[in-house]
Design a protein around this motif. Sequence first.
Motif, PDB file in Angstrom:
ATOM      1  N   GLU A 168     -17.885   1.798  -1.136  1.00 47.09           N
ATOM      2  CA  GLU A 168     -18.854   0.750  -1.533  1.00 47.09           C
ATOM      3  C   GLU A 168     -20.262   1.100  -1.099  1.00 47.09           C
ATOM      4  O   GLU A 168     -20.993   0.266  -0.541  1.00 47.09           O
ATOM      5  CB  GLU A 168     -18.422  -0.608  -0.967  1.00 47.09           C
ATOM      6  CG  GLU A 168     -17.081  -1.062  -1.485  1.00 47.09           C
ATOM      7  CD  GLU A 168     -16.665  -2.401  -0.900  1.00 47.09           C
ATOM      8  OE1 GLU A 168     -17.376  -2.902   0.008  1.00 47.09           O
ATOM      9  OE2 GLU A 168     -15.638  -2.946  -1.343  1.00 47.09           O
ATOM     10  N   GLY A 169     -20.637   2.357  -1.304  1.00 44.91           N
ATOM     11  CA  GLY A 169     -22.004   2.787  -1.037  1.00 44.91           C
ATOM     12  C   GLY A 169     -22.327   3.022   0.413  1.00 44.91           C
ATOM     13  O   GLY A 169     -23.493   3.151   0.776  1.00 44.91           O
ATOM     14  N   VAL A 170     -21.304   3.087   1.274  1.00 45.55           N
ATOM     15  CA  VAL A 170     -21.533   3.302   2.700  1.00 45.55           C
ATOM     16  C   VAL A 170     -20.692   4.497   3.164  1.00 45.55           C
ATOM     17  O   VAL A 170     -19.512   4.624   2.810  1.00 45.55           O
ATOM     18  CB  VAL A 170     -21.159   2.054   3.525  1.00 45.55           C
ATOM     19  CG1 VAL A 170     -21.339   2.309   5.019  1.00 45.55           C
ATOM     20  CG2 VAL A 170     -21.999   0.855   3.077  1.00 45.55           C
ATOM     21  N   ALA A 171     -21.322   5.366   3.993  1.00 47.37           N
ATOM     22  CA  ALA A 171     -20.631   6.544   4.535  1.00 47.37           C
ATOM     23  C   ALA A 171     -19.913   6.174   5.822  1.00 47.37           C
ATOM     24  O   ALA A 171     -20.511   5.589   6.732  1.00 47.37           O
ATOM     25  CB  ALA A 171     -21.631   7.658   4.794  1.00 47.37           C
ATOM     26  N   HIS A 172     -18.617   6.517   5.877  1.00 47.39           N
ATOM     27  CA  HIS A 172     -17.824   6.242   7.077  1.00 47.39           C
ATOM     28  C   HIS A 172     -17.318   7.574   7.644  1.00 47.39           C
ATOM     29  O   HIS A 172     -16.672   8.358   6.947  1.00 47.39           O
ATOM     30  CB  HIS A 172     -16.638   5.335   6.755  1.00 47.39           C
ATOM     31  CG  HIS A 172     -17.050   4.003   6.206  1.00 47.39           C
ATOM     32  ND1 HIS A 172     -17.508   2.970   7.014  1.00 47.39           N
ATOM     33  CD2 HIS A 172     -17.093   3.537   4.930  1.00 47.39           C
ATOM     34  CE1 HIS A 172     -17.787   1.922   6.273  1.00 47.39           C
ATOM     35  NE2 HIS A 172     -17.545   2.232   4.997  1.00 47.39           N
ATOM     36  N   LEU A 173     -17.607   7.787   8.925  1.00 43.36           N
ATOM     37  CA  LEU A 173     -17.232   9.035   9.578  1.00 43.36           C
ATOM     38  C   LEU A 173     -15.725   9.064   9.854  1.00 43.36           C
ATOM     39  O   LEU A 173     -15.172   8.129  10.426  1.00 43.36           O
ATOM     40  CB  LEU A 173     -18.006   9.181  10.891  1.00 43.36           C
ATOM     41  CG  LEU A 173     -17.719  10.452  11.701  1.00 43.36           C
ATOM     42  CD1 LEU A 173     -18.204  11.688  10.958  1.00 43.36           C
ATOM     43  CD2 LEU A 173     -18.377  10.362  13.085  1.00 43.36           C
ATOM     44  N   LYS A 174     -15.058  10.159   9.436  1.00 46.88           N
ATOM     45  CA  LYS A 174     -13.640  10.332   9.675  1.00 46.88           C
ATOM     46  C   LYS A 174     -13.404  11.728  10.271  1.00 46.88           C
ATOM     47  O   LYS A 174     -13.730  12.742   9.645  1.00 46.88           O
ATOM     48  CB  LYS A 174     -12.834  10.205   8.363  1.00 46.88           C
ATOM     49  CG  LYS A 174     -13.005   8.875   7.644  1.00 46.88           C
ATOM     50  CD  LYS A 174     -12.313   7.742   8.392  1.00 46.88           C
ATOM     51  CE  LYS A 174     -12.428   6.427   7.614  1.00 46.88           C
ATOM     52  NZ  LYS A 174     -11.777   5.308   8.319  1.00 46.88           N
ATOM     53  N   PHE A 175     -12.878  11.749  11.487  1.00 46.31           N
ATOM     54  CA  PHE A 175     -12.542  13.046  12.078  1.00 46.31           C
ATOM     55  C   PHE A 175     -11.259  13.588  11.424  1.00 46.31           C
ATOM     56  O   PHE A 175     -10.349  12.824  11.071  1.00 46.31           O
ATOM     57  CB  PHE A 175     -12.355  12.914  13.591  1.00 46.31           C
ATOM     58  CG  PHE A 175     -13.643  12.680  14.320  1.00 46.31           C
ATOM     59  CD1 PHE A 175     -14.520  13.731  14.562  1.00 46.31           C
ATOM     60  CD2 PHE A 175     -13.986  11.396  14.755  1.00 46.31           C
ATOM     61  CE1 PHE A 175     -15.712  13.513  15.228  1.00 46.31           C
ATOM     62  CE2 PHE A 175     -15.175  11.175  15.416  1.00 46.31           C
ATOM     63  CZ  PHE A 175     -16.061  12.229  15.654  1.00 46.31           C
TER      64      PHE A 175
END
Length: 329
Positions: free
Chosen positions: A282-289
Amino acid sequence: MNKLLISIFCFSALLFASSVEVSVITPELNSDAITIEADGVVLSKNIALTAQTNGVVHFYINDNVNVNKGELIAKVIDTRREKKLNTLKERLIFLDNEVKFENERVQAAEDKYKMGVASKNDYFNEKIMLEQFKESQKLTLSDYEILKLEEEKSVIKAQDNGFITQLSNENKFVNYGDSLGILTPQDAQVKLFVDAKYAQSINKGMPVNIQSGYGKTTAVVRDILAQTSSNLLEVMVTPNSLLPLNLQLKAVIIIKKFKALKIPKSAVVLVDNQPAVYVIQEGVAHLKFIEIQKDMINFTLIKNTLSKDSKIALKNAYMLQDDLEVVVK
């Protein structure tokens, strides 16, 4: 100086306050394996094919071919033995008939002797004649059995499924014990030479892929031998198809098979020295290791911990931060 720091701070704040333009990719589910490459050579307890009689050898197969257990390979022909065998066989038939006939004569002579119409000497003469025929029958049968055994030994058959090499010349006279060829059994072993650092990684039963001048085949790890002086492990594997002795080959030992997500290397970023990706939602970057399972030239295989429908940032991934708004192009 203070004005310069304020300007840089304002520019940075403006930069991260603005949406970053990114492109996204969807990870591809792949099946792969952790493998070890090794060189190897075919070894075997070869079966020597030798002449068991004297004669001229005739082959029923060509050199360098596969054979099945019990298949006829060659015969050592001795025409004199064959003629003598036939002569003895005919004589045995004759003697069998004579013994049968003489038994009847002895019985008749005994009956006449008891009735008093023939002498005791006539009866004994017939018995002596019977014993002579029986003795001749016994000696002839002994000679026949010896030659018959030689004839049976003249036939060379495959003792096991295998590969035939080094056949002797056709129509060559051979003596007892002369070499006729080599049978490499199907259960020939392949010795692989593996870097000793993999000693703890290889176990019995692991699958192996083999590539040689004879094509591709598979195998199974049978044993891990002691480390050699050249810092190499000797790994014995059993191939599933026939391979000729001393064949040099390449092998790949499959340590572990796994399913992983395939993504471009440029989508991976380092955060606190740990690999990660940014998943766009939804237009937002989420950090995933992430956990890298295999590194390739342009792609990386990562542990399957993300949804297969995940949208992973590719272009400008290095510019992102967690929870940063982005524009997907």
